[in-house]
Design a protein around this motif. Structure first.
Motif, mmCIF file in Angstrom:
data_model
loop_
_atom_site.group_PDB
_atom_site.id
_atom_site.type_symbol
_atom_site.label_atom_id
_atom_site.label_comp_id
_atom_site.label_asym_id
_atom_site.label_seq_id
_atom_site.Cartn_x
_atom_site.Cartn_y
_atom_site.Cartn_z
ATOM 1 N N ARG A 213 40.195 36.778 43.220
ATOM 2 C CA ARG A 213 39.237 36.111 44.110
ATOM 3 C C ARG A 213 37.807 36.379 43.684
ATOM 4 O O ARG A 213 36.958 35.491 43.705
ATOM 5 C CB ARG A 213 39.450 36.592 45.553
ATOM 6 N N TRP A 214 37.495 37.630 43.307
ATOM 7 C CA TRP A 214 36.140 37.988 42.893
ATOM 8 C C TRP A 214 35.724 37.260 41.628
ATOM 9 O O TRP A 214 34.569 36.879 41.480
ATOM 10 C CB TRP A 214 36.032 39.484 42.643
ATOM 11 N N THR A 215 36.664 37.091 40.696
ATOM 12 C CA THR A 215 36.320 36.449 39.433
ATOM 13 C C THR A 215 36.458 34.935 39.477
ATOM 14 O O THR A 215 36.080 34.254 38.539
ATOM 15 C CB THR A 215 37.212 36.992 38.293
ATOM 16 N N GLY A 216 37.020 34.413 40.561
ATOM 17 C CA GLY A 216 37.192 32.971 40.685
ATOM 18 C C GLY A 216 38.340 32.446 39.861
ATOM 19 O O GLY A 216 38.413 31.254 39.581
ATOM 20 N N ALA A 217 39.237 33.316 39.449
ATOM 21 C CA ALA A 217 40.388 32.894 38.649
ATOM 22 C C ALA A 217 41.352 32.088 39.509
ATOM 23 O O ALA A 217 41.503 32.330 40.700
ATOM 24 C CB ALA A 217 41.107 34.110 38.075
#
Length: 126
Positions: A110-114
């Motif tokens: 979620r943090w990396t937008g993967a």
């Protein structure tokens, strides 16, 4: 063969000494193994010299589990007494570790937008 085994044990000793001197929360053999890998990357001829010995060790790796098996057999009375609690603790901690790893993975994703590549649909508009 003896020089290569001596080198492996020397790296393990150095790792153990560093672990105790620096009060690092890593086991000495792990530090020694990391140093050995770094040395093999830095000097590929070292890896070539050690390859025959390490292949023999890896081919016979199952023999290293014999002492653990003997230890289990030697403690059968203790396992009879505490076996259920021990099995429950092992299963519980394994489930907790897997759940924590999955949670951490989803948080980082979620943090990396993967996104999941299989979830993306190809609409055919290339």
């Amino acid at each position: 063969m003896i020089p290569a085994l001596s080198l492996i044990l020397a790296f393990q000793l150095v790792g153990e000494v560093l672990s105790r001197l620096l009060n690092v929360p890593l086991p000495g053999p792990v530090i020694g193994m990391c140093l050995l890998v770094a040395a093999c990357i830095w000097r590929p001829s070292l890896a070539d010299r050690m390859r025959p010995v390490t292949q023999v060790l890896l081919a016979n790796l199952s023999l290293f589990f014999v002492p653990a098996g003997v230890g289990v057999i030697a403690h059968i009375p203790t396992l009879r007494e505490y076996g259920f609690g021990l099995a429950a603790a092992i299963m519980g901690s394994t489930i907790l570790a897997i759940a924590t790893g999955a949670w951490a993975f989803s948080l980082v994703a979620r943090w990396t937008g993967a996104t999941d590549p299989s979830a993306m649909k190809d609409d055919g508009n290339d």
